[in-house]
Structures are given as C-alpha cells and as structure tokens.
Design an enzyme around this catalytic site. Structure first.
Site, PDB file in Angstrom:
ATOM      1  CG  HIS A 183      52.334  56.714  53.198  1.00 56.74           C
ATOM      2  ND1 HIS A 183      50.790  56.621  53.390  1.00 56.74           N
ATOM      3  CD2 HIS A 183      52.558  55.558  52.780  1.00 56.74           C
ATOM      4  CE1 HIS A 183      50.392  55.435  53.170  1.00 56.74           C
ATOM      5  NE2 HIS A 183      51.635  54.608  52.835  1.00 56.74           N
ATOM      6  CD  GLU A 224      55.100  79.048  43.942  1.00 53.53           C
ATOM      7  OE1 GLU A 224      54.426  79.235  45.252  1.00 53.53           O
ATOM      8  OE2 GLU A 224      56.067  79.799  43.843  1.00 53.53           O
ATOM      9  CB  SER A 228      60.709  87.652  48.138  1.00 55.33           C
ATOM     10  OG  SER A 228      60.274  88.643  48.914  1.00 55.33           O
ATOM     11  CE  LYS A 250      60.981  82.458  49.313  1.00 53.51           C
ATOM     12  NZ  LYS A 250      59.605  82.831  50.188  1.00 53.51           N
TER      13      LYS A 250
END
Ligand code: ARG
Length: 464
Positions: free
Chosen positions: A161, A295, A282, A288
C-alpha cells in the site's frame, strides 16, 4: 475526382484510373517500405523455389535474385524512388525489378499473391525484431543481476500500500524485476515459435496451381513450420496480436519499474540517484533534475497497450480470408516493437548506473515500525498464539507513534509493558539485519538468498 494517372498493375480490368486521393488513401508504402529487406528475402526464396519446381529457368532465377540484391543496394543507398502510385513495398520493388530486367521481372509473382507475400514479410520482420528485443532484455537482466549482487546487503523499507511494511534488501527488490523480465522473455520466445510459421504458398487465399515446393521456401527462409491452411495463412494476424500482448506485459513491468524510479529519485524518497545523462532539467526551475527516461517509458506503455487493442479490434469482424483492413496491422505492430525495444535499451543502459543512497534507504527502513512483524514472530516463538502477538505489538506500535519512538528505540521496560514474555534477546530481532537475515529461504529477502538468486539468474542467462 481527379483522373491523374495511377497504378496500372491491374489495368486490364479497369476503365478509368484510380482517383489520385484514393490512391494515396489506400497506399501503404510510406510505412511498409521498412519491410523491404524481408520482402526481398521472401522474393528471392520464392524465385529459387520456382526454379527448383521448373517454373523458372535457372537463368531467370539468377537474374531475379541478383536484380533484387541490386534493388536492396539502391534502397540502402537512398537512390530508390518510392512511388505512392505503386501502393506498397511489394509493388514498388517488383516494378523496379521489371524496369531493370524486363519480361523476367514480370515472372517473379508467378504462383504467389501480395496476400501471402505480406504475411510472410511481417513474420520475417517480426522474427528479427523479437531477436533484437530479446538481446536488449538479456542486457537489462544482466544489469539487474550485477546491481542486485552489489546491493545484496543494502537494507530498504519494503512496501505494501506504499506504506512501510517490512525491511527488505535492495538486491531482493531488484530481483523482483528480474523475475518479471524472465517471464517476459519466456513469453516472447514462445510467441516467436508461432510467428515463425510460413504462410508463403497460400497465394491469394486458395493456394496455387503451380507445383510449388513449400518445404523448399520454408527451409530457405528459416521458418520452423509451414502454415497448414491457405485461407488462415493470408488472413490471421494472431501472431502480431500475441506479440503485442507479450510486449504489453513487458511494458507494464517497465512502467511499474519506472514508477518506482520516479518515486525513489524524488526529494521525498531520495533512495537513488540517476546519472545526469538520463535526466533533464527545467527551463524555469534551476534546481530541477527530472527522471525523464523512466517517465517517458511509463508514458510510452500506453502506445503498446493501444497497439494491442487496435489489432484485436482490427481482426474481430473480418470474414475469411484477406481483407484490406489487414493493411492497418503494420503501424501499430511497428510502433509496439520499436517502443518496447527502445524502452528496454534505455533501461539496459540506465539500470547499471543507478546509484543507491544506502544510508537514506536504511534510515527509511528504521522508521515506520518495519520490524513489527518480527516482534510478533518473536512472541510466537515464546509460546503465544499469533493473533494475540499481533495485538500486543499493535499496542506497542501505538505507544511508539505517540511517543515518537521506533520499536528498537524503546527500553526493555517499555517493551515489557506490552508483554512480560519480552526479554533482552528481543533487540537482536528488532534490528534491520536480524529482520532480513531471518527470511532465509528460497525467494526470501535474506542477503544469502539474494546471492543465491543472483547465481541462479546468471545460470539462466548463460543458457539462453
Ligand atoms: N499492402 C497490402 C497490405 O499491407 C498488401 C496486400 C495487398 N493485397 C491486396 N489484395 N490488396 O496488406
């Protein structure tokens, strides 16, 4: 409708040329030209077989085989002129052959149809793709073994979980991915045996009146078996669907793996570092470093599922035998194969470069009462029934939450408030090492088991 001049291959039957837009609409050459190598291989085998069967002379065979070799050279040199009015890869190559050889070129298509030709081409192409995909899969699995071995003793929290559950070793966690990929490998190998059956000789749908020798083309092309029914041979694409199903499962695995890498690289987890070469920054936020590769793999998974659904839908309403619908099989299939191959390649490059942050993983495992089950098991060994132990430890955890202490941070007196069965030896059980070492059986997380599993994995890879 315009009356531009278009394909004359079936000119005899028609009293007006195909409309220019319809010609473009029905053409597949823009995407099926990537089958050119396999189309040429299939044609050369067909010509050789026809000569053996006495349908072509040896001189005609030699001219065709050499002519096709030269056409392949033209295509690879970029000098071949692909014509949309010639519809597809098959007719482009055949037309060029006739341009070069004259009448002999026109004999190549004896005893065959584009229907069995294209089915043959796709199978030959997919067979090669599967082999290339399996090679990337092997490389990724070898990388996982290497990293798992190096991290056999590294402790991290295991999750259910997405909540801290029990400590596991990082090596063990990585080997879970190894297992999934092993099944993907099995599926692709199994799928390959059904891809590798020959439809050539089915002709348009009913077979052909020429004395073809299918075992000859079968052997020349390295097929494992000859398709047993001509109607089935030209029409079914279940092999492509099966490949997309296996590819979907593999992508699903890579997508889950990606999700973990994304989580682990986040500032909240910080379990691992990915080298800069697999990340981007970024344009606005200077701090970043984004895990783009995982991804993107996670995102690309949707394309492969889409290909599977698309092909299933493509086939479901088709009567026997070949229908033009089948031309729509190629783009999804190509895309699924490209996507899986590239994703595996990216992962195979990236996985050995993962840098675990061992201290942070360990600290995360120390928090979150990950050894609570170990304490319950300890009480069972002292003679209490498991359900009671579960409740006792539940109280201890509640106390820990309220007082901000992990189980191992409590004093013996504190622990004994929950059960007088708890003694000094409890602290060995509550350590992270004690916890993982205790799970010492095949498939368990103990470092010794991780090392044994790495060994088994190496043997598996060596047998391939
Ligand atoms: N381009 C076609 C395809 O991809 C080749 C077979 C065409 N056959 C036909 N009878 N029109 O399916």
């Amino acid at each position: 409708m315009s009356s531009e001049k278009t394909n004359q291959s079936w000119g005899g039957r028609f009293s007006e040329p195909v409309d220019a837009f319809v010609a473009r609409f029905t053409a597949s050459v823009d995407f099926d030209k990537r089958l050119y190598r396999h189309d040429i291989l299939g044609s050369q085998a067909h010509a050789r077989m026809l000569a053996q069967a006495g349908v072509l002379s040896e001189a005609e065979r030699d001219a065709i085989v050499a002519g096709l070799d030269e056409i392949r050279g033209e295509i690879e040199a970029g000098t071949f002129e692909w014509r949309v009015d010639l519809e597809d890869v098959h007719m482009n190559i055949e037309a060029r052959l006739t341009e070069r050889l004259g009448v002999v070129g026109k004999k190549l298509h004896t005893g065959r149809s584009r229907n069995d030709q294209v089915a043959t081409d796709i199978r030959l192409w997919l067979r090669d793709e599967i082999d290339a995909i399996l090679a990337e899969l092997n490389r990724l699995q070898a990388g996982l073994l290497q990293l798992a071995e190096a991290e056999a003793d590294t402790i991290m929290p295991g999750f259910t979980h997405l909540q801290t559950a029990q400590p596991v070793t990082f090596g063990h966690h990585l080997l879970a991915w190894f297992e999934m990929l092993s099944r993907d490998h099995e599926r692709l190998v199994d799928c390959r045996t059904r891809v590798n059956r020959m439809p050539l000789g089915s002709a348009a749908l009913a077979g052909t009146t020429y004395p073809i020798q299918r075992q000859v083309t079968c052997e020349l092309l390295g097929f494992e078996a000859i398709g047993g029914n001509s109607l089935d041979g030209v029409s079914d694409r279940d092999f492509a669907i099966e490949f997309c199903a296996a590819a979907s499962l593999a992508m699903m695995h890579l997508s889950r793996f990606s999700e973990e890498l994304v989580l682990w690289t986040s500032a909240q987890f910080q379990f691992i570092d990915l080298p800069d070469r697999f990340c981007t920054g970024s344009s606005i936020m200077p701090q970043k470093k984004n895990p783009d590769v995982p991804e993107l793999v996670r995102g690309k998974t949707g394309r492969v599922f889409g290909a599977l659904t698309g092909l299933l839908t493509l086939m479901k309403g088709q009567p026997l035998a070949y229908n033009k619908d089948n031309q729509e099989d190629k783009e999804p299939l190509f895309d699924a194969a490209d996507t899986l191959r590239d994703s595996l390649r990216a992962f195979a490059d990236m996985v050995p470069a993962i840098k675990p942050k061992r201290e942070i993983m360990r600290e995360a495992a120390r928090r979150g009462f990950s050894t609570a089950t170990d304490l319950a098991d300890y009480l069972v060994r002292k003679g209490l029934p498991f359900r009671d132990c579960h409740e006792i430890v539940g109280h201890a955890v509640k106390y820990g939450v309220d007082s901000g202490k992990d189980l191992a941070e409590m004093s013996l007196d504190e622990l004994r408030r929950f059960s007088d069965q708890i003694e000094q030896d409890v602290f060995a059980v509550l350590t992270l090492e004690g916890s993982v070492n205790a799970r010492d059986h095949i498939g368990g997380t103990a470092p010794a088991q991780v090392r044994a599993a790495v060994q088994r994995g190496r043997e598996l890879l060596a047998q391939r």
